[in-house]
Design a protein around this motif. Structure first.
Motif, PDB file in Angstrom:
ATOM      1  N   THR A 256       4.974   7.109   5.258  1.00  0.00           N
ATOM      2  CA  THR A 256       6.318   7.621   5.034  1.00  0.00           C
ATOM      3  C   THR A 256       7.330   6.490   4.904  1.00  0.00           C
ATOM      4  O   THR A 256       7.143   5.397   5.437  1.00  0.00           O
ATOM      5  N   ASP A 257       8.394   6.780   4.201  1.00  0.00           N
ATOM      6  CA  ASP A 257       9.554   5.889   4.142  1.00  0.00           C
ATOM      7  C   ASP A 257      10.707   6.696   3.595  1.00  0.00           C
ATOM      8  O   ASP A 257      10.504   7.604   2.784  1.00  0.00           O
ATOM      9  N   GLN A 258      11.928   6.380   4.032  1.00  0.00           N
ATOM     10  CA  GLN A 258      13.084   7.119   3.540  1.00  0.00           C
ATOM     11  C   GLN A 258      13.747   6.425   2.356  1.00  0.00           C
ATOM     12  O   GLN A 258      14.679   6.967   1.767  1.00  0.00           O
ATOM     13  N   ASP A 259      13.248   5.251   1.968  1.00  0.00           N
ATOM     14  CA  ASP A 259      13.838   4.485   0.876  1.00  0.00           C
ATOM     15  C   ASP A 259      13.037   4.695  -0.405  1.00  0.00           C
ATOM     16  O   ASP A 259      11.814   4.477  -0.431  1.00  0.00           O
ATOM     17  N   GLU A 260      13.718   5.082  -1.475  1.00  0.00           N
ATOM     18  CA  GLU A 260      13.039   5.372  -2.731  1.00  0.00           C
ATOM     19  C   GLU A 260      12.346   4.135  -3.294  1.00  0.00           C
ATOM     20  O   GLU A 260      11.244   4.221  -3.854  1.00  0.00           O
ATOM     21  N   ARG A 261      12.988   2.979  -3.167  1.00  0.00           N
ATOM     22  CA  ARG A 261      12.359   1.751  -3.670  1.00  0.00           C
ATOM     23  C   ARG A 261      11.057   1.451  -2.938  1.00  0.00           C
ATOM     24  O   ARG A 261      10.087   0.987  -3.531  1.00  0.00           O
ATOM     25  N   ALA A 262      11.045   1.694  -1.634  1.00  0.00           N
ATOM     26  CA  ALA A 262       9.837   1.459  -0.853  1.00  0.00           C
ATOM     27  C   ALA A 262       8.711   2.389  -1.304  1.00  0.00           C
ATOM     28  O   ALA A 262       7.555   1.960  -1.428  1.00  0.00           O
ATOM     29  N   ILE A 263       9.033   3.642  -1.558  1.00  0.00           N
ATOM     30  CA  ILE A 263       8.021   4.599  -2.019  1.00  0.00           C
ATOM     31  C   ILE A 263       7.439   4.142  -3.361  1.00  0.00           C
ATOM     32  O   ILE A 263       6.216   4.150  -3.570  1.00  0.00           O
ATOM     33  N   GLU A 264       8.303   3.703  -4.278  1.00  0.00           N
ATOM     34  CA  GLU A 264       7.829   3.214  -5.576  1.00  0.00           C
ATOM     35  C   GLU A 264       6.972   1.964  -5.419  1.00  0.00           C
ATOM     36  O   GLU A 264       5.941   1.809  -6.080  1.00  0.00           O
ATOM     37  N   CYS A 265       7.405   1.071  -4.534  1.00  0.00           N
ATOM     38  CA  CYS A 265       6.669  -0.166  -4.296  1.00  0.00           C
ATOM     39  C   CYS A 265       5.298   0.121  -3.690  1.00  0.00           C
ATOM     40  O   CYS A 265       4.279  -0.405  -4.148  1.00  0.00           O
ATOM     41  N   ALA A 266       5.260   0.949  -2.663  1.00  0.00           N
ATOM     42  CA  ALA A 266       3.996   1.271  -2.012  1.00  0.00           C
ATOM     43  C   ALA A 266       3.049   1.982  -2.980  1.00  0.00           C
ATOM     44  O   ALA A 266       1.834   1.727  -2.980  1.00  0.00           O
ATOM     45  N   THR A 267       3.590   2.851  -3.818  1.00  0.00           N
ATOM     46  CA  THR A 267       2.766   3.553  -4.814  1.00  0.00           C
ATOM     47  C   THR A 267       2.076   2.560  -5.742  1.00  0.00           C
ATOM     48  O   THR A 267       0.868   2.659  -5.992  1.00  0.00           O
ATOM     49  N   GLU A 268       2.844   1.591  -6.222  1.00  0.00           N
ATOM     50  CA  GLU A 268       2.282   0.584  -7.128  1.00  0.00           C
ATOM     51  C   GLU A 268       1.201  -0.247  -6.432  1.00  0.00           C
ATOM     52  O   GLU A 268       0.140  -0.518  -7.005  1.00  0.00           O
ATOM     53  N   ASN A 269       1.469  -0.635  -5.188  1.00  0.00           N
ATOM     54  CA  ASN A 269       0.498  -1.456  -4.465  1.00  0.00           C
ATOM     55  C   ASN A 269      -0.777  -0.693  -4.146  1.00  0.00           C
ATOM     56  O   ASN A 269      -1.884  -1.234  -4.260  1.00  0.00           O
ATOM     57  N   ILE A 270      -0.634   0.547  -3.739  1.00  0.00           N
ATOM     58  CA  ILE A 270      -1.802   1.356  -3.389  1.00  0.00           C
ATOM     59  C   ILE A 270      -2.685   1.589  -4.614  1.00  0.00           C
ATOM     60  O   ILE A 270      -3.919   1.537  -4.533  1.00  0.00           O
ATOM     61  N   GLU A 271      -2.052   1.814  -5.755  1.00  0.00           N
ATOM     62  CA  GLU A 271      -2.821   1.976  -6.990  1.00  0.00           C
ATOM     63  C   GLU A 271      -3.519   0.672  -7.362  1.00  0.00           C
ATOM     64  O   GLU A 271      -4.683   0.666  -7.773  1.00  0.00           O
ATOM     65  N   GLY A 272      -2.815  -0.453  -7.209  1.00  0.00           N
ATOM     66  CA  GLY A 272      -3.403  -1.748  -7.544  1.00  0.00           C
ATOM     67  C   GLY A 272      -4.564  -2.130  -6.650  1.00  0.00           C
ATOM     68  O   GLY A 272      -5.478  -2.854  -7.073  1.00  0.00           O
ATOM     69  N   LEU A 273      -4.550  -1.656  -5.415  1.00  0.00           N
ATOM     70  CA  LEU A 273      -5.629  -1.959  -4.470  1.00  0.00           C
ATOM     71  C   LEU A 273      -6.786  -0.965  -4.580  1.00  0.00           C
ATOM     72  O   LEU A 273      -7.807  -1.125  -3.900  1.00  0.00           O
ATOM     73  N   GLY A 274      -6.623   0.048  -5.401  1.00  0.00           N
ATOM     74  CA  GLY A 274      -7.698   1.013  -5.628  1.00  0.00           C
ATOM     75  C   GLY A 274      -7.925   1.976  -4.483  1.00  0.00           C
ATOM     76  O   GLY A 274      -9.049   2.449  -4.273  1.00  0.00           O
ATOM     77  N   ILE A 275      -6.864   2.297  -3.729  1.00  0.00           N
ATOM     78  CA  ILE A 275      -7.024   3.191  -2.570  1.00  0.00           C
ATOM     79  C   ILE A 275      -6.103   4.405  -2.667  1.00  0.00           C
ATOM     80  O   ILE A 275      -5.724   4.997  -1.659  1.00  0.00           O
ATOM     81  N   LYS A 276      -5.773   4.767  -3.891  1.00  0.00           N
ATOM     82  CA  LYS A 276      -4.866   5.896  -4.105  1.00  0.00           C
ATOM     83  C   LYS A 276      -5.403   7.184  -3.488  1.00  0.00           C
ATOM     84  O   LYS A 276      -4.637   8.004  -2.966  1.00  0.00           O
ATOM     85  N   LYS A 277      -6.717   7.367  -3.501  1.00  0.00           N
ATOM     86  CA  LYS A 277      -7.302   8.605  -2.986  1.00  0.00           C
ATOM     87  C   LYS A 277      -7.185   8.713  -1.466  1.00  0.00           C
ATOM     88  O   LYS A 277      -7.303   9.804  -0.896  1.00  0.00           O
ATOM     89  N   ASN A 278      -6.980   7.574  -0.812  1.00  0.00           N
ATOM     90  CA  ASN A 278      -6.933   7.569   0.654  1.00  0.00           C
ATOM     91  C   ASN A 278      -5.530   7.749   1.232  1.00  0.00           C
ATOM     92  O   ASN A 278      -5.387   8.066   2.411  1.00  0.00           O
ATOM     93  N   ILE A 279      -4.502   7.493   0.427  1.00  0.00           N
ATOM     94  CA  ILE A 279      -3.148   7.405   0.970  1.00  0.00           C
ATOM     95  C   ILE A 279      -2.206   8.370   0.267  1.00  0.00           C
ATOM     96  O   ILE A 279      -2.128   8.400  -0.964  1.00  0.00           O
ATOM     97  N   LYS A 280      -1.478   9.126   1.057  1.00  0.00           N
ATOM     98  CA  LYS A 280      -0.449  10.020   0.545  1.00  0.00           C
ATOM     99  C   LYS A 280       0.909   9.496   0.979  1.00  0.00           C
ATOM    100  O   LYS A 280       1.134   9.218   2.163  1.00  0.00           O
ATOM    101  N   LEU A 281       1.818   9.350   0.039  1.00  0.00           N
ATOM    102  CA  LEU A 281       3.154   8.846   0.323  1.00  0.00           C
ATOM    103  C   LEU A 281       4.157   9.991   0.381  1.00  0.00           C
ATOM    104  O   LEU A 281       4.168  10.857  -0.487  1.00  0.00           O
ATOM    105  N   ILE A 282       5.014   9.968   1.407  1.00  0.00           N
ATOM    106  CA  ILE A 282       6.026  11.001   1.582  1.00  0.00           C
ATOM    107  C   ILE A 282       7.366  10.328   1.864  1.00  0.00           C
ATOM    108  O   ILE A 282       7.465   9.459   2.735  1.00  0.00           O
ATOM    109  N   LYS A 283       8.385  10.754   1.125  1.00  0.00           N
ATOM    110  CA  LYS A 283       9.725  10.240   1.377  1.00  0.00           C
ATOM    111  C   LYS A 283      10.363  11.091   2.465  1.00  0.00           C
ATOM    112  O   LYS A 283      10.731  12.245   2.253  1.00  0.00           O
TER     113      LYS A 283
END
Length: 407
Positions: A256-283
């Motif tokens: 979780t994070d309340q900052d939109e930039r952080a959510i976008e950043c974490a999304t990009e990193n999680i996809e780049g690390l190949g672990i998108k299926k393991n992590i759900k992001l919530i603002k």
């Protein structure tokens, strides 16, 4: 110059000024949240560094019309002047007599040194932020030898429809941030995942203090994660803690994070690390719904008021996020679950918070400490004796507190 209230959906004040027979209208943009200067002048390559520094110290905004590269050189000259010790700061320290009649310097409390340092940094930022660049709506700069900064500005501002003015110092920060985002930071704990890098976005705190990741790697996972492989990452930022938990085998992580930039950043990193299926992001602010056997949080470490929006990752007024995490942890831990709090004791050495206060907040939240894992910082400032805060940094310890519900 006049400053108008924001128009329509815009959150940015409108600056207007006359330049010869032309009237200019531009939006004021400041990522640091600085107000627009009350006075503006137009300047070019004929402006001397001394005169520019005098104007900047007075709070006069300098809209640059000369060569762009010369503006960068001028900013460097202003920086040297801003960092030059004042006569007041180099005066000899007052002294007191010891019982043996010896003289020793009368040291200031670290809390006072910290606040004076913050004031000096804030004043320096305001002064250096007075050298201004005008932009076209497509983020281009109408100056000689101006670089193409479109991508850097898009990464921060997105698309805009009106010309605007911002400080050259901010712009150089955008450019550096974009390079950092492109190249990323190699994270040893993630070396076998994807590209092994975290790519920080502008305004999202980068994991430069990598020693705490080592604590996250070695802390024993709660036994309950064997049957319920779930964890919450509170205030995920770049997503690096969630990624380390995934590397350790946690199958599902809600970050979780309340900052939109952080959510976008974490999304990009999680996809780049190949672990998108393991992590759900919530603002959201702090906790998601439900309970988990493991909840981690790395809140801002310094209980002080941020001087700009991008400092909220470092400064936590009155320890609000820390207190919020502790207060809500009991209700979100499943049976025999653990909360991992990653926190530096720098605030204690700065005289801004005591260990007793932290322990009292833990107890008042219905929690107890299972174990505390400690590590010394390895960053350069901890070894820099010229740093005003060196005395506190040299004593700093970063800890991972393993917490659980008290019986």
């Amino acid at each position: 110059m006049t400053i108008h209230a924001p128009l329509h959906e815009s959150d940015h004040p409108l600056l207007t000024w006359d330049e010869g027979e032309t009237t200019h209208s531009c939006r004021w943009r400041s990522e640091k949240g600085s107000p627009p200067p009350k006075k503006l002048i137009i300047a070019d390559d004929t402006l001397t560094a001394d005169e520019a520094y005098r104007l900047a110290c007075e709070g006069t905004g300098i809209i640059w019309r000369g060569d762009f590269q010369n503006a960068k050189q001028l900013l460097q000259a202003l920086t040297r002047r801003a960092e030059k010790p004042s006569k007041k700061s180099v005066r000899k320290k007052p002294a007191k007599r010891t019982p043996e009649e010896g003289l020793i310097p009368l040291a200031k409390p670290m809390s006072e040194i910290f606040h004076l340092h913050r004031q000096a940094q804030s004043q320096k930022s305001r002064t250096l932020g007075m050298l201004l660049i005008q932009f076209n709506p497509d983020h281009s700069i109408p100056l000689r030898r101006a670089p193409d900064v479109t991508q850097a500005c898009l990464a921060v501002y997105g698309k805009v429809t009106e010309p605007y003015v911002t400080s050259l110092r901010d712009l150089l920060g955008f450019i550096g941030s974009l390079e950092w985002r492109k190249n990323g930071m190699a994270i040893p704990a993630l070396k076998d995942m994807g590209d092994g890098h975290i790519h920080p976005h502008y305004g999202v705190f980068a994991p430069v203090r990598s020693e705490y990741l080592g604590l996250l790697e070695k802390a024993p996972l709660p036994a309950e994660t064997t049957n319920n492989s779930l964890a919450f990452d509170i205030g995920t930022g770049t997503g690096v803690l969630a990624a380390v938990l995934a590397k350790r085998g946690i199958q599902k992580i809600i970050a979780t994070d309340q900052d939109e930039r952080a959510i976008e950043c974490a999304t990009e990193n999680i996809e780049g690390l190949g672990i998108k299926k393991n992590i759900k992001l919530i603002k959201t602010n702090l906790f998601p719904e439900g309970k988990a056997p493991l909840i981690v949080c790395n809140p801002p470490w310094i209980p002080a008021r941020p001087s700009s929006p991008i400092e909220y990752a470092v400064y936590d007024p009155d320890s609000q996020m820390l207190k919020g995490f502790l207060a809500g942890l009991k209700d979100h831990l499943s049976t025999n679950g653990e909360g991992w709090l990653i926190l530096s004791d720098l605030a204690e050495h700065l005289g801004l918070r005591t260990k007793a206060e932290l322990l009292s907040w833990i107890e008042a939240s219905g929690l107890k400490v299972i174990e505390r894992l400690d590590i010394r910082p390895t960053h350069k400032k901890a070894l820099d004796q010229t740093d005003p805060l060196y005395r506190a940094r040299a004593a700093e310890v970063t800890s991972l507190w393993r917490l659980t519900v008290a019986n």
